[in-house]
Design an enzyme around this catalytic site. Sequence first.
Site, PDB file in Angstrom:
ATOM      1  N   LYS A  50     -48.426   7.854 -22.630  1.00 36.60           N
ATOM      2  CA  LYS A  50     -48.439   7.093 -23.890  1.00 36.60           C
ATOM      3  C   LYS A  50     -49.297   7.753 -24.973  1.00 36.60           C
ATOM      4  O   LYS A  50     -49.216   7.372 -26.133  1.00 36.60           O
ATOM      5  CB  LYS A  50     -48.949   5.666 -23.638  1.00 36.60           C
ATOM      6  CG  LYS A  50     -47.954   4.822 -22.845  1.00 36.60           C
ATOM      7  CD  LYS A  50     -46.627   4.732 -23.578  1.00 36.60           C
ATOM      8  CE  LYS A  50     -45.513   4.160 -22.720  1.00 36.60           C
ATOM      9  NZ  LYS A  50     -44.202   4.434 -23.322  1.00 36.60           N
ATOM     10  N   HIS A 100     -33.977  12.110 -20.267  1.00 40.33           N
ATOM     11  CA  HIS A 100     -34.079  11.462 -18.949  1.00 40.33           C
ATOM     12  C   HIS A 100     -33.674   9.998 -19.081  1.00 40.33           C
ATOM     13  O   HIS A 100     -34.198   9.276 -19.907  1.00 40.33           O
ATOM     14  CB  HIS A 100     -35.518  11.551 -18.417  1.00 40.33           C
ATOM     15  CG  HIS A 100     -35.848  12.837 -17.757  1.00 40.33           C
ATOM     16  ND1 HIS A 100     -36.919  12.981 -16.895  1.00 40.33           N
ATOM     17  CD2 HIS A 100     -35.248  14.051 -17.818  1.00 40.33           C
ATOM     18  CE1 HIS A 100     -36.959  14.227 -16.448  1.00 40.33           C
ATOM     19  NE2 HIS A 100     -35.962  14.908 -17.008  1.00 40.33           N
TER      20      HIS A 100
END
Length: 389
Positions: A296, A72
């Site tokens: 994360k 992406h």
Amino acid sequence: MKTDVAIIGGGPAGLLLSQLLMRAGISTVVLERQTRSHVLSRIRAGVLEAGTVQLLQDAGVGERMLREGIPHDSCYLTSDDTLMKIDLMEACGKQVMVYGQTEVTRDLYEAQDAMGATILHEVSDVALHDLTGDAPFVTFRHDGADQRLDCSYIAGCDGFHGVSRPSIPASVRQEFEKVYPFGWLGVLSRTPPATPELIYANHARGFALTSMRNAMLSRYYIQVPLTDRVEDWTDDAFWAELLARLPPDVAASIVTGPSIEKSIAPLRSFVCEPMQWGRLFLCGDAAHIVPPTGAKGLNLAVSDIFYLSRALIAQYSDGNDDLLARYGQDALARVWQAMRFSWSLTKLMHRFPDQTDFDRRMQVAELAQLAASSDARRLFSQVYAGLPY
Ligand code: APR
Ligand code: PHB
């Protein structure tokens, strides 16, 4: 039993550390509380930073990720019905890879099997001993018998509820925590993704996120009150709420279908300092937790493993323990930057129960700055795509 490095926990952190150390000729034993199928049944986030993609390749487990993962170049943020593109490649020259954590873990297990790794499942009563000496050991039960594993180092990769972090005396530990007043209701469905890129949506009804695993597996989330239970949400109710929180043209592209997984996860920020004590080194969720906004969690576990594997290899290859001595310092410097980003993006994109009109205007102003400033988008993109190790 004896090994160089005892690894507590067979999730992504523990498995990646074992894979990197074994490739460097350092022996490991992985002790995992659950069965392998239980570990592989967990559905977690699915966005890999550029550094994670590289380290998985360095570990020899990148082939399927490169074949099946979806690169992406950007992501989108919405504020009510306004859609803003964050072009990661344009802003910082990096992209991310959409590839589920479950698949990363599966690839690691297969690679570890191929290397003949010693991974003991369904262990119990794990306890760490003599951490401040030069001959620590681990006791545990396995196959109905009490066991002892002598080692030189212990990696605590046993997640937030493991035994490793509490093995550092409370008088030594400093813990930082923020619990958010909402959770994420997540749904996995065998439907084509609504859009090719991820959309993080800030809407008056609450946060929503559109993500995916592959061309026929979509992952969606909506913010829900902490009091909600997953059984409170039918699939139809979920789809109706998701569509209500997305810009109309995005909502129109959502293909609904039965959920194949549905769960509610609470959100918290947490850091334990120090991340090392004597011969014990904490990695991943054992040391820190981030809210999933920005994905994360896995990436921080991987960066901890980068620092610890590099330090242990330096120790075993030339007796240099400088990097081991500074592992916690190096890992925490990056942890806190990702912690700030995850907290900031959570604050920016969610509607808080006690939010004032002023708070909302601060969100609008920050989103407007991201839309107007290439510098703001660069700073966002540098952390979203992954800071250098
Ligand atoms: N003894 C042995 N194993 C244990 C113990 C214990 N006492 N306690 C926990 N474990 C195991 C768990 O069963 C789990 O498989 O440790 C493993 C920890 O794995 P994770 O929780 O996945 O943590 P980590 O490897 O650091 O990966 C972090 O996983 O949970 C997600 O959101 C998180 O994406 C992040 C990533
Ligand atoms: C996911 O695909 O599960 C995902 C993606 C981005 C996030 C969190 C979860 O920030």
